[in-house]
Write an enzyme that holds these catalytic residues in place. Structure first.
Site, PDB file in Angstrom:
ATOM      1  N   LYS A  17      -1.105 -56.483   1.374  1.00  0.00           N
ATOM      2  CA  LYS A  17      -0.838 -57.459   0.308  1.00  0.00           C
ATOM      3  C   LYS A  17       0.593 -57.335  -0.211  1.00  0.00           C
ATOM      4  CE  LYS A  17      -4.318 -55.800  -1.559  1.00  0.00           C
ATOM      5  NZ  LYS A  17      -5.222 -55.076  -2.304  1.00  0.00           N
ATOM      6  N   ARG A  92     -10.506 -57.139 -10.211  1.00  0.00           N
ATOM      7  CA  ARG A  92     -11.043 -56.104  -9.336  1.00  0.00           C
ATOM      8  C   ARG A  92     -12.512 -55.836  -9.598  1.00  0.00           C
ATOM      9  NH1 ARG A  92      -6.123 -53.238  -7.638  1.00  0.00           N
ATOM     10  NH2 ARG A  92      -6.561 -51.377  -6.466  1.00  0.00           N
ATOM     11  N   ARG A 131       1.540 -44.566   4.947  1.00  0.00           N
ATOM     12  CA  ARG A 131       2.403 -45.386   4.076  1.00  0.00           C
ATOM     13  C   ARG A 131       3.339 -44.519   3.234  1.00  0.00           C
ATOM     14  NH1 ARG A 131      -0.125 -49.947   0.206  1.00  0.00           N
ATOM     15  NH2 ARG A 131      -1.045 -48.232  -0.953  1.00  0.00           N
ATOM     16  N   ARG A 164       2.318 -42.003  -2.092  1.00  0.00           N
ATOM     17  CA  ARG A 164       1.613 -42.141  -3.357  1.00  0.00           C
ATOM     18  C   ARG A 164       0.480 -41.122  -3.430  1.00  0.00           C
ATOM     19  NH1 ARG A 164       0.428 -48.558  -3.688  1.00  0.00           N
ATOM     20  NH2 ARG A 164      -1.540 -47.733  -4.446  1.00  0.00           N
ATOM     21  N   ARG A 175     -11.078 -44.744  -2.826  1.00  0.00           N
ATOM     22  CA  ARG A 175     -10.616 -46.096  -3.190  1.00  0.00           C
ATOM     23  C   ARG A 175     -11.360 -47.157  -2.392  1.00  0.00           C
ATOM     24  NH1 ARG A 175      -4.522 -45.976  -2.059  1.00  0.00           N
ATOM     25  NH2 ARG A 175      -4.439 -48.043  -2.995  1.00  0.00           N
TER      26      ARG A 175
HETATM   27  P1  AMP Z   1      -3.124 -50.925  -6.156  1.00  0.00           P
HETATM   28  O1  AMP Z   1      -1.674 -50.688  -5.953  1.00  0.00           O
HETATM   29  O2  AMP Z   1      -3.464 -52.374  -6.408  1.00  0.00           O
HETATM   30  O3  AMP Z   1      -3.983 -50.303  -5.081  1.00  0.00           O
HETATM   31  O4  AMP Z   1      -3.514 -50.172  -7.518  1.00  0.00           O
HETATM   32  C1  AMP Z   1      -3.348 -48.789  -7.675  1.00  0.00           C
HETATM   33  C2  AMP Z   1      -4.307 -48.257  -8.728  1.00  0.00           C
HETATM   34  O5  AMP Z   1      -4.051 -48.901  -9.993  1.00  0.00           O
HETATM   35  C3  AMP Z   1      -5.777 -48.526  -8.451  1.00  0.00           C
HETATM   36  O6  AMP Z   1      -6.362 -47.559  -7.587  1.00  0.00           O
HETATM   37  C4  AMP Z   1      -6.355 -48.464  -9.852  1.00  0.00           C
HETATM   38  O7  AMP Z   1      -6.457 -47.132 -10.318  1.00  0.00           O
HETATM   39  C5  AMP Z   1      -5.267 -49.124 -10.676  1.00  0.00           C
HETATM   40  N1  AMP Z   1      -5.473 -50.604 -10.789  1.00  0.00           N
HETATM   41  C6  AMP Z   1      -4.686 -51.585 -10.284  1.00  0.00           C
HETATM   42  N2  AMP Z   1      -5.173 -52.797 -10.592  1.00  0.00           N
HETATM   43  C7  AMP Z   1      -6.302 -52.576 -11.323  1.00  0.00           C
HETATM   44  C8  AMP Z   1      -7.272 -53.423 -11.929  1.00  0.00           C
HETATM   45  N3  AMP Z   1      -7.195 -54.767 -11.845  1.00  0.00           N
HETATM   46  N4  AMP Z   1      -8.307 -52.843 -12.599  1.00  0.00           N
HETATM   47  C9  AMP Z   1      -8.406 -51.497 -12.697  1.00  0.00           C
HETATM   48  N5  AMP Z   1      -7.533 -50.635 -12.142  1.00  0.00           N
HETATM   49  C10 AMP Z   1      -6.490 -51.162 -11.452  1.00  0.00           C
END
Ligand code: AMP
Length: 225
Positions: A17, A92, A131, A164, A175
């Protein structure tokens, strides 16, 4: 005036994404709003929100809704999101999807479409464990598929590349579990409303990009009718 495009980008972690978003931002005059990037910004700046969110993020758990919803609500009210947006990482779960619908409805708007970049779990694990991201702007690399010119240095801004915390193998699995349990049901939610568009995320990034562009171009035409 062209019709609004209020888009949601869906897919498991590591579906590409972020990579697609960089390209789409160049193609369309739409702001890309990634809740993950916003949260990582808060963690880096050590804001109140960042301090509260960090432990959830490091564990691969969802940050509590009350923190996320306030952050997204404000962001969607900013000027650049007036004519549309591409959301990544939000909603989410079901409550977030409802909250988004309500906010948009209050503004006389609605979700135009949800784009699912579909990738199977074993591919997600391969992609995420390799990554690396730059510490300055979050540019993405992969040690095998898209390596930087110099080890551990970002080609674009020269900052250090890191893994990360949530891309460590045990966290990746967690995740993915959270994605299947909480986020995947939303595919059905948007499907039922006729808003879901599926894209095969296992193909080369350029092909995925082409497919998404075509989908968005079609949506634009439909919205203008
Ligand atoms: P991402 O980069 O989108 O994978 O987000 C990294 C982390 O941020 C996730 O594993 C969650 O801990 C947190 N996060 C991001 N977006 C959300 C969301 N909409 N709701 C809850 N936690 C989020």
């Amino acid at each position: 005036m062209a019709a609004q495009l209020n888009l949601i980008l869906f897919g498991p972690p590591g579906a590409g994404k972020g990579t697609q978003a960089e390209r789409l931002c160049d193609d369309f005059q739409l702001p890309f709003i990634s809740t993950g990037d916003m949260l990582r910004g808060h963690v880096k700046d050590e804001t109140d929100l960042g301090q509260k969110a960090k432990e959830y993020m490091d564990a691969g758990d969802l940050v509590p809704d009350e923190l996320i919803l306030a952050m997204v609500r404000e962001r969607l009210l900013e000027d650049d999101a007036r004519d549309g947006f591409i959301l990544d990482g939000f909603p989410r779960n079901a409550d977030q999807a409802t909250a988004l619908d309500e906010q948009l409805s209050d503004l006389g708007r609605r979700v135009t479409a949800a784009l699912l970049i579909d990738v199977p779990d074993e591919e997600v694990i391969r992609r995420l464990s390799g990554r690396r991201v730059c510490t300055e702007a979050g540019h993405n690399y992969h040690i095998e598929f898209d390596p930087p010119k110099h080890d551990d240095v970002c080609d674009q801004d020269g900052s250090e590349l890191i893994q990360r915390d949530d891309d460590k193998p045990e966290v990746i699995e967690h995740r993915l579990g959270v994605y299947h349990e909480k986020t995947q049901p939303l595919v059905e939610y948007y499907d039922e409303q006729g808003l879901m568009r599926r894209i095969d995320g296992t193909r080369a990034a350029a092909d995925v990009h082409g497919h998404i562009r075509a989908v968005i171009a079609t949506l634009r035409l439909e919205e203008d009718v």
